[in-house]
Design an enzyme around this catalytic site. Sequence first.
Site, short mmCIF file in Angstrom:
data_model
loop_
_atom_site.label_atom_id
_atom_site.label_comp_id
_atom_site.label_asym_id
_atom_site.label_seq_id
_atom_site.Cartn_x
_atom_site.Cartn_y
_atom_site.Cartn_z
N GLY A 68 0.91 -1.33 -0.02
CA GLY A 68 0.00 -0.10 0.00
C GLY A 68 0.98 1.32 0.03
O GLY A 68 1.88 1.17 0.37
N GLN A 73 3.04 9.91 1.25
CA GLN A 73 4.26 9.37 1.03
C GLN A 73 5.15 9.55 -0.29
O GLN A 73 6.52 9.24 -0.15
CB GLN A 73 4.19 7.74 1.03
CG GLN A 73 3.57 7.51 2.69
CD GLN A 73 3.51 5.99 2.75
OE1 GLN A 73 2.15 5.55 2.24
NE2 GLN A 73 4.38 5.20 3.24
N CYS A 116 6.21 0.17 7.42
CA CYS A 116 5.82 1.16 6.61
C CYS A 116 7.14 1.69 5.68
O CYS A 116 8.13 1.69 6.29
CB CYS A 116 5.59 2.34 7.78
SG CYS A 116 4.88 3.95 6.59
N LEU A 117 6.80 1.92 4.53
CA LEU A 117 7.83 2.25 3.71
C LEU A 117 8.50 3.67 3.73
O LEU A 117 9.48 3.80 3.63
CB LEU A 117 7.12 2.37 1.97
CG LEU A 117 6.84 1.08 1.65
CD1 LEU A 117 5.95 1.19 0.21
CD2 LEU A 117 7.76 0.05 1.24
N HIS A 158 -3.87 1.31 7.61
CA HIS A 158 -2.77 1.88 7.87
C HIS A 158 -2.63 2.94 6.39
O HIS A 158 -2.24 4.30 7.34
CB HIS A 158 -1.72 0.84 7.44
CG HIS A 158 0.05 1.41 7.35
ND1 HIS A 158 0.67 0.93 8.22
CD2 HIS A 158 0.54 1.94 6.45
CE1 HIS A 158 1.94 1.45 8.18
NE2 HIS A 158 1.66 2.29 7.10
N GLU A 159 -2.79 2.78 5.46
CA GLU A 159 -2.81 3.93 4.55
C GLU A 159 -3.82 5.09 4.90
O GLU A 159 -3.35 6.22 4.38
CB GLU A 159 -3.21 3.53 3.01
CG GLU A 159 -2.25 2.41 2.77
CD GLU A 159 -0.84 2.79 2.85
OE1 GLU A 159 -0.49 3.76 2.85
OE2 GLU A 159 0.28 1.70 3.19
N HIS A 162 -2.45 7.23 7.13
CA HIS A 162 -1.34 8.48 6.43
C HIS A 162 -1.92 9.60 6.02
O HIS A 162 -1.56 10.53 5.92
CB HIS A 162 -0.78 7.75 5.28
CG HIS A 162 0.56 7.03 5.58
ND1 HIS A 162 1.73 7.55 6.20
CD2 HIS A 162 0.79 5.48 5.66
CE1 HIS A 162 2.62 6.61 6.25
NE2 HIS A 162 2.16 5.45 5.91
#
Length: 171
Positions: A68, A73, A116-117, A158-159, A162
Site C-alpha cells: 500500500g 508518502q 511502513c515504507l 494503515h494507508e 497516512h
Amino acid sequence: MRDRADAPGWVRPALTGDLAGGTVHDLVLFPDPRLRKRCEPAGYLSSPELRQLAADLLATMYASGGRGLAAPQIGVGRRIFVMDAGWKSGTPDPLVMADPEILVRSPLTEAGTESCLSIPDRPVEVVRPVSIGLAWYDLDGLYRLEQLDGPAARIAQHEADHLDGRLIVSD
C-alpha cells in the site's frame, strides 16, 4: 530507489491503460513533517491529474516492495491511496481509493506487525479492527462501498491513517 519487487514469490501485475505509465518517486521518510499533515480532498484534482497520481503511486509502491502507499508518502497532500493485498502471494488486485472513508470498524481487533515504507526497518506491533466498511471514489468517479477483512483491512487502515497524518510510530 532500489526495486525490491523482483524478490522471490512477488508477481508484479501488468497494469494497463492510464495506470501503466506511472513514474517511480522517492519516498518521503520519517520524520519529514509532511507525513504528519492531514491531506486535502483528492476530488479537487482533474481526472488526468488524479489518474497520473494513481499511476505514480502504484509504480512507486511496486518498485518499493510495499502492499500500500498513500499520496503523502510521495510528497502529495491529497486523500488518495493505492493498495494491493495479494500481489506478493501471486494474486494481484490493485485498488485505487480516492477520498476514502472508514464507515464501520469491527469490534473484534487483532494485533499484527506492520511495516511502513516511510519508516524503513522499524516494524511496529499495531492493534487494528479485523474488518472495516470502507467507502471511496474510484478513478471513474464512482462511489464504492466494500467490506475489507484480514490483511486488506489492515493495509487500508494503515494507508487511511497516512491521509490523516497518523503514523505507526510516535515522535
